[in-house]
Design an enzyme around this catalytic site. Sequence first.
Site, PDB file in Angstrom:
ATOM      1  N   ARG A 155      14.299  60.282  67.153  1.00  0.00           N
ATOM      2  CA  ARG A 155      13.876  60.049  65.919  1.00  0.00           C
ATOM      3  C   ARG A 155      13.839  61.140  64.817  1.00  0.00           C
ATOM      4  O   ARG A 155      13.904  62.393  65.521  1.00  0.00           O
ATOM      5  CB  ARG A 155      12.802  58.997  65.770  1.00  0.00           C
ATOM      6  N   GLY A 156      13.491  61.188  63.611  1.00  0.00           N
ATOM      7  CA  GLY A 156      13.557  62.083  62.579  1.00  0.00           C
ATOM      8  C   GLY A 156      14.937  62.133  62.007  1.00  0.00           C
ATOM      9  O   GLY A 156      16.151  62.442  62.633  1.00  0.00           O
ATOM     10  N   ALA A 157      14.983  62.695  60.633  1.00  0.00           N
ATOM     11  CA  ALA A 157      16.274  62.686  59.928  1.00  0.00           C
ATOM     12  C   ALA A 157      17.410  63.362  60.393  1.00  0.00           C
ATOM     13  O   ALA A 157      18.429  62.952  60.719  1.00  0.00           O
ATOM     14  CB  ALA A 157      15.701  62.604  58.449  1.00  0.00           C
TER      15      ALA A 157
ATOM     16  N   ARG B 189      19.121  52.494  61.412  1.00  0.00           N
ATOM     17  CA  ARG B 189      18.011  52.932  60.606  1.00  0.00           C
ATOM     18  C   ARG B 189      18.468  53.166  59.130  1.00  0.00           C
ATOM     19  O   ARG B 189      19.297  54.123  58.975  1.00  0.00           O
ATOM     20  CB  ARG B 189      17.240  54.210  61.211  1.00  0.00           C
TER      21      ARG B 189
ATOM     22  N   GLN C 124       3.825  59.792  65.758  1.00  0.00           N
ATOM     23  CA  GLN C 124       4.583  60.887  66.055  1.00  0.00           C
ATOM     24  C   GLN C 124       3.773  62.332  65.804  1.00  0.00           C
ATOM     25  O   GLN C 124       4.374  63.333  66.202  1.00  0.00           O
ATOM     26  CB  GLN C 124       5.786  60.906  64.920  1.00  0.00           C
TER      27      GLN C 124
ATOM     28  N   ASP D 246      13.032  62.317  54.698  1.00  0.00           N
ATOM     29  CA  ASP D 246      13.947  61.135  55.169  1.00  0.00           C
ATOM     30  C   ASP D 246      15.378  61.203  54.036  1.00  0.00           C
ATOM     31  O   ASP D 246      16.481  60.908  54.644  1.00  0.00           O
ATOM     32  CB  ASP D 246      13.650  59.891  55.719  1.00  0.00           C
TER      33      ASP D 246
ATOM     34  N   ASN E 148       9.512  59.674  52.789  1.00  0.00           N
ATOM     35  CA  ASN E 148       9.114  60.162  54.055  1.00  0.00           C
ATOM     36  C   ASN E 148       8.195  59.326  54.750  1.00  0.00           C
ATOM     37  O   ASN E 148       8.043  58.344  54.266  1.00  0.00           O
ATOM     38  CB  ASN E 148       8.389  61.723  53.834  1.00  0.00           C
ATOM     39  N   LYS E 149       7.945  59.729  56.063  1.00  0.00           N
ATOM     40  CA  LYS E 149       6.937  58.643  56.580  1.00  0.00           C
ATOM     41  C   LYS E 149       6.028  58.146  56.090  1.00  0.00           C
ATOM     42  O   LYS E 149       5.213  58.946  55.123  1.00  0.00           O
ATOM     43  CB  LYS E 149       6.549  59.797  58.251  1.00  0.00           C
TER      44      LYS E 149
HETATM   45  O1  MRU Z   1      10.512  57.184  61.860  1.00  0.00           O
HETATM   46  P1  MRU Z   1      10.694  58.669  62.193  1.00  0.00           P
HETATM   47  O2  MRU Z   1       9.861  59.033  63.293  1.00  0.00           O
HETATM   48  O3  MRU Z   1      12.367  58.918  62.360  1.00  0.00           O
HETATM   49  O4  MRU Z   1      10.314  59.357  60.838  1.00  0.00           O
HETATM   50  C1  MRU Z   1      10.404  60.714  60.669  1.00  0.00           C
HETATM   51  C2  MRU Z   1      10.066  61.382  59.590  1.00  0.00           C
HETATM   52  O5  MRU Z   1       9.298  60.496  58.580  1.00  0.00           O
HETATM   53  C3  MRU Z   1       9.869  62.928  59.270  1.00  0.00           C
HETATM   54  O6  MRU Z   1       9.137  63.408  58.631  1.00  0.00           O
HETATM   55  C4  MRU Z   1      11.376  62.958  58.502  1.00  0.00           C
HETATM   56  O7  MRU Z   1      12.481  62.356  59.317  1.00  0.00           O
HETATM   57  C5  MRU Z   1      11.663  64.403  58.397  1.00  0.00           C
HETATM   58  S1  MRU Z   1      12.163  65.129  59.969  1.00  0.00           S
HETATM   59  C6  MRU Z   1      12.514  66.753  59.523  1.00  0.00           C
END
Ligand code: MRU
Length: 351
Positions: A53-55, A96, A201, A242, A252-253
């Site tokens: 996970r993470g963009a 996603r 996370q 994201d 973002n999250k």
């Molecule tokens: O749901 P996730 O864990 O994929 O969400 C991730 C985030 O929101 C991060 O802050 C974002 O992807 C930036 S990662 C460099």
Amino acid sequence: MTEETKTNSLKTVEWRENKVIMIDQTKLPNKLEFVELINYHQVADAIKNLVVRGAPVIGVSGAFGMALAVLQSNAQTKNDLIKDLEEAKNILIKTRPTAVNLMWALEKIMVVAHKGSDVSEIKKSVIDTAKKMADEDVQTNMTMGKIGSELFDDNDTIMTHCNAGALATVAYGTALGVIRSAKESGKNVKVIATETRPVQQGSRLTVFELKHDGIDVSLIPDTAVGYSMANGLVNKVIVGADRILRTGHVFNKIGTYQIATMAKQHGIPFYVAAPLSTFDLKSNPEDVIIEQRKASEVTGIGDNKTAPDDTNVINPAFDMTPPELISGIITEKGVANPPYEESIKKLFEAN
Ligand code: MRU
């Protein structure tokens, strides 16, 4: 922790002997386990179930999924191979919806595939491009880290949310890459990480990787953001993204928006760090789909139930922070400052 991981300094995803190897992030921080994926359906499941996970790393994983798809394909003609790739892309893209890096990476692979003249050339160029994307991700983060570190001072305590670190990228991280770079340049910086309910996370991943690298980190519950700011425990905030629109709206999250609002209230600079591949210059705020995740993430923690059965749940995975709450957007091409419509345009023109 295996020796291998120590030397790799947490390489989140890797292409090895025609397989995709990734850290299973659902098991962290209790176990550092790697999964080996041999087909793109497995990659799609891994993205959907937050194994990865993470963009930025979702983008690279999607590209590796396409690399597996060319290996799986029995196509004898360019047309048939493109059809197989389209099918893989359609499955991977649905995993996603919010992080734009996934679409960016899949589209880039399709462009490369269309350029190939025959099956073997396409297969080679798709695999090479996916591998190159992974390498470039690390370079981009290191450049971004260096640029962003200039905004941070000795003895800063920096709040971060979710995980925008090595585990959200191939390695090094975006927001945490900036913190790593500040530390590497000799600045004594400390981190406050929010827990980031419901999937945690922050506590599971950010604290894990910062401790792994010996960076001073304190964990707070999400509910202590206001307390920490009001009591002078934080002087700057940095998060990842994201998706960033041409207007500077940042997706973002979930919880990012309330942290940014609170930072504004207390006069604390709020920075976002993200590569250009996270920008979506076409969409408007209302076009962006906010992923809604399953209720069980909120009604329990791990296997423990924390809410009555049949509780109605609202569980958006992301929120939108408007540009007026953001002090600067750090990219590998420089820092965009308000007014964002102008500064973001300039970053892309210079690219
Ligand atoms: O749901 P996730 O864990 O994929 O969400 C991730 C985030 O929101 C991060 O802050 C974002 O992807 C930036 S990662 C460099």
